[in-house]
Design a protein around this motif. Structure first.
Motif, PDB file in Angstrom:
ATOM      1  N   PHE A  46       0.834  -1.186   0.000  1.00  0.00           N
ATOM      2  CA  PHE A  46       0.000   0.000   0.000  1.00  0.00           C
ATOM      3  C   PHE A  46       0.877   1.246   0.000  1.00  0.00           C
ATOM      4  N   VAL A  47       0.531   2.207  -0.834  1.00  0.00           N
ATOM      5  CA  VAL A  47       1.298   3.442  -0.939  1.00  0.00           C
ATOM      6  C   VAL A  47       0.932   4.347   0.234  1.00  0.00           C
ATOM      7  N   SER A  48       1.939   4.941   0.833  1.00  0.00           N
ATOM      8  CA  SER A  48       1.740   5.818   1.983  1.00  0.00           C
ATOM      9  C   SER A  48       2.751   6.958   1.925  1.00  0.00           C
ATOM     10  N   THR A  54       8.025   0.925   7.986  1.00  0.00           N
ATOM     11  CA  THR A  54       8.507  -0.454   8.022  1.00  0.00           C
ATOM     12  C   THR A  54       7.375  -1.377   8.478  1.00  0.00           C
ATOM     13  N   TYR A  55       7.570  -2.651   8.219  1.00  0.00           N
ATOM     14  CA  TYR A  55       6.622  -3.671   8.673  1.00  0.00           C
ATOM     15  C   TYR A  55       6.542  -3.644  10.192  1.00  0.00           C
ATOM     16  N   ILE A  78       0.413  -4.642   8.762  1.00  0.00           N
ATOM     17  CA  ILE A  78       0.383  -3.214   9.054  1.00  0.00           C
ATOM     18  C   ILE A  78       1.810  -2.717   9.294  1.00  0.00           C
ATOM     19  N   ASP A  79       1.966  -1.399   9.169  1.00  0.00           N
ATOM     20  CA  ASP A  79       3.293  -0.806   9.335  1.00  0.00           C
ATOM     21  C   ASP A  79       3.454  -0.194  10.732  1.00  0.00           C
ATOM     22  N   ASN A  80       4.597   0.407  10.941  1.00  0.00           N
ATOM     23  CA  ASN A  80       4.919   1.019  12.228  1.00  0.00           C
ATOM     24  C   ASN A  80       4.098   2.278  12.522  1.00  0.00           C
ATOM     25  N   LYS A  83      -0.865   1.562   9.857  1.00  0.00           N
ATOM     26  CA  LYS A  83      -1.606   1.640   8.596  1.00  0.00           C
ATOM     27  C   LYS A  83      -1.276   0.391   7.795  1.00  0.00           C
ATOM     28  N   PHE A  84      -2.135   0.083   6.828  1.00  0.00           N
ATOM     29  CA  PHE A  84      -1.875  -1.099   6.009  1.00  0.00           C
ATOM     30  C   PHE A  84      -0.516  -0.995   5.344  1.00  0.00           C
ATOM     31  N   TYR A  85       0.210  -2.090   5.358  1.00  0.00           N
ATOM     32  CA  TYR A  85       1.546  -2.137   4.762  1.00  0.00           C
ATOM     33  C   TYR A  85       1.541  -2.994   3.491  1.00  0.00           C
TER      34      TYR A  85
END
Length: 111
Positions: A46-48, A54-55, A78-80, A83-85
């Motif tokens: 997913f673009v953020s 990071t994971y 999800i990321d740190n 949010k969806f990673y």
């Protein structure tokens, strides 16, 4: 990597995975994704705009049997920044995904 819009089939699967995780209303599904170089197994990131992303952890993991009868493990991470990673696909023989799973075709391990 090149970005693209989330496909309807991906969005439907992600919504189903969110329901399975009992986290409805907790996450917004980004519209933009990048295809990961995973041998065409179907993984996306997913673009953020968050910096230093990071994971962090797995939100939910399910299993799917592809049309060639090969098991696939699908993990929504999800990321740190919470949010969806990634939506990761791991086909146990490392081959290309034959058909993208429909929500009713995935199962939760050990259920």
């Amino acid at each position: 990597m090149e970005t693209r819009n989330l496909k309807d089939s991906e969005q439907n699967l992600i919504k189903h995975l969110i329901r399975i995780s009992n986290k409805e209303g907790t996450f917004d599904i980004p519209e933009l994704v990048e295809d990961l170089k995973d041998g065409k197994m179907g993984s996306i990131r997913f673009v953020s705009s968050e910096p230093d992303r990071t994971y962090s952890s797995d939100l939910v993991q399910v299993e799917y049997i592809d049309e060639d009868n090969v098991p696939v493990i699908i993990t929504l991470t999800i990321d740190n920044h919470q949010k969806f990673y990634e939506l990761e696909f791991w086909k146990v023989d490392f081959e290309k995904l034959v058909r993208y799973p429909r929500p009713n075709e995935v199962t939760v391990p050990n259920s």
